[in-house]
Design an enzyme around this catalytic site. Structure first.
Site, PDB file in Angstrom:
ATOM      1  CG  ASP A  96      -2.260   0.624   1.003  1.00 54.46           C
ATOM      2  OD1 ASP A  96      -2.279   1.856   0.880  1.00 54.46           O
ATOM      3  OD2 ASP A  96      -3.286  -0.082   0.934  1.00 54.46           O
ATOM      4  CG  HIS A 101      -5.190   3.800   1.534  1.00 56.54           C
ATOM      5  ND1 HIS A 101      -4.922   2.498   1.173  1.00 56.54           N
ATOM      6  CD2 HIS A 101      -6.507   3.985   1.287  1.00 56.54           C
ATOM      7  CE1 HIS A 101      -6.025   1.921   0.727  1.00 56.54           C
ATOM      8  NE2 HIS A 101      -7.011   2.809   0.787  1.00 56.54           N
ATOM      9  CB  THR A 109      -8.013  -2.449  29.023  1.00 61.80           C
ATOM     10  OG1 THR A 109      -6.859  -3.169  29.462  1.00 61.80           O
ATOM     11  CG2 THR A 109      -9.252  -3.327  29.142  1.00 61.80           C
ATOM     12  CB  VAL A 141      -8.318   1.559  15.860  1.00 64.26           C
ATOM     13  CG1 VAL A 141      -8.526   0.529  14.752  1.00 64.26           C
ATOM     14  CG2 VAL A 141      -9.089   2.834  15.536  1.00 64.26           C
ATOM     15  CG  ASN A 199     -14.101   1.999  -3.647  1.00 68.10           C
ATOM     16  OD1 ASN A 199     -14.504   0.929  -3.212  1.00 68.10           O
ATOM     17  ND2 ASN A 199     -13.126   2.684  -3.084  1.00 68.10           N
ATOM     18  CB  ALA A 203     -10.135  -7.569  -7.065  1.00 61.95           C
ATOM     19  CB  VAL A 223      -7.200 -12.529  -6.436  1.00 60.01           C
ATOM     20  CG1 VAL A 223      -7.340 -11.353  -5.478  1.00 60.01           C
ATOM     21  CG2 VAL A 223      -5.794 -12.584  -7.003  1.00 60.01           C
ATOM     22  CB  SER A 275      -9.624   0.279   0.700  1.00 67.93           C
ATOM     23  OG  SER A 275      -9.095   0.562  -0.560  1.00 67.93           O
TER      24      SER A 275
END
Length: 350
Positions: free
Chosen positions: A46, A80, A95, A99, A174, A185, A190, A237
């Protein structure tokens, strides 16, 4: 794969975890009681991965920069790649804070490409090199939340990766950027990932096509950018990164499984949507983490053992002829022996 982003906000305590609606949707807490991706190396090809982000502290190993700079992939000028990595392997900020990724104990191998997503031939060459590099470093799954433009060099790299037992997962694409399943893809083998919304319905941004394999949450997905700020993204993504995390969970739980069987666990246990069976809108369906980790999956039927290949080259034909002659001679000898036994048996009768 470019995504629609909301303005970054400070990563403040519990509110960040609460924003990650996909955790409940995917029953991540239950799944992580079974597996957390231990020992699985995940390559993220990426824009790079910022190893300094708290959610990824200790989870990123040095990689490589194919984006025109010298480096180990641990810087991310676009943010990204870091967001994808936190969705895959983020372990929070203590804890219940920060994210959380799908496979928080997986390890990230960062591979930096051009941050501008320039789909020229040079970019495709870099993508192919990134895939080859991931395989050489022992990655068990490669995250391609990108599009590279159809190129034989990338197809060849993917083919080699699949042959090396690496699972390759790529964002389907997209709208309106693309109108059908994007490259890479759509390459056979894949895992092509589309996106669904909070209701499990196809996201408006997600493309459709016969190559689609699975769908996962991809609307308003909270991750972390390279500056450590929360970032809310919508696109295939994000959905793709979540499926990559799922692969890491399965590879940790079932290390003996080959790549195709890992993928089969995901497709066999997916929640069917749309038309019965595989369809161009949802693929095999919405990913189900817990079932993928716990279901009793019948092994795929194996084909009959192929016949040995015919001998070729100089002497190959002669060898085959000799073997055929020997076989024929053996058959004749057996028949003669049987006839002699029958004759003797008849002579002994009174």
């Amino acid at each position: 794969m470019l995504v629609a982003l909301a303005a970054p906000t400070p990563a403040l305590a519990d509110s960040v975890r609460d924003q990650q609606w996909h955790l409940g949707f995917m029953h991540v807490t239950e799944a992580q009681r079974i597996s957390q991706g231990e020992g699985v190396l995940v390559a993220v090809a990426d824009t790079g991965v910022a190893a300094t982000v708290p959610e990824l502290a200790g989870a990123v190993v040095p990689g490589k920069d194919f984006g025109g700079n010298t480096g180990d992939g641990t810087r991310d000028p676009a943010g990204h790649g870091t967001a994808m990595a936190t969705l895959i392997a983020g372990h929070g900020r203590g804890t219940g804070k920060g994210v959380l990724g799908i496979a928080p104990r997986a390890t990230i191998l960062p591979i930096q490409l051009s941050p501008d997503f320039v789909f020229a031939m040079g970019y495709a060459r870099d993508v192919a090199a990134a895939i080859d590099y991931a395989v050489s470093k022992g990655a068990k799954v490669i995250c391609l939340s990108i599009g590279s433009g159809d190129a034989d060099i990338v197809r060849t790299a993917i083919t080699k990766a699949l042959a090396a037992d690496v699972v390759v997962v790529a964002a389907a694409g997209n709208k309106p950027d693309v109108g059908s399943v994007d490259f890479p893809a759509k390459v056979p083998g894949v895992v092509a990932v589309g996106a669904v919304d909070r209701n499990g319905d196809r996201a408006a941004i997600s493309v459709a096509g016969p190559e689609l394999t699975l769908v996962a949450p991809g609307v308003d997905i909270t991750a972390v950018d390279a500056e450590g700020r929360t970032r809310i993204g919508t696109g295939t993504s994000d959905a793709n990164a979540l499926v990559v995390g799922a692969v890491a969970l399965i590879r940790a739980k079932y290390p003996q499984l080959k790549g195709p069987e890992v993928v089969r666990r995901l497709t066999e246990t997916a929640q069917d949507k749309g038309e019965p069976g595989k369809d161009p809108v949802y693929g095999y369906g919405v990913i189900d983490l817990v079932k993928a980790l716990t279901a009793d999956i019948t092994p795929a039927p194996t084909s009959a053992s192929p016949s040995p290949p015919a001998a070729t080259g100089a002497g190959g034909g002669r060898t085959a002829a000799v073997l055929a002659a020997i076989s024929a001679a053996v058959v004749v000898m057996v028949l003669i022996a049987v006839l002699q036994i029958i004759i003797r048996s008849r002579r002994r009768r009174p």
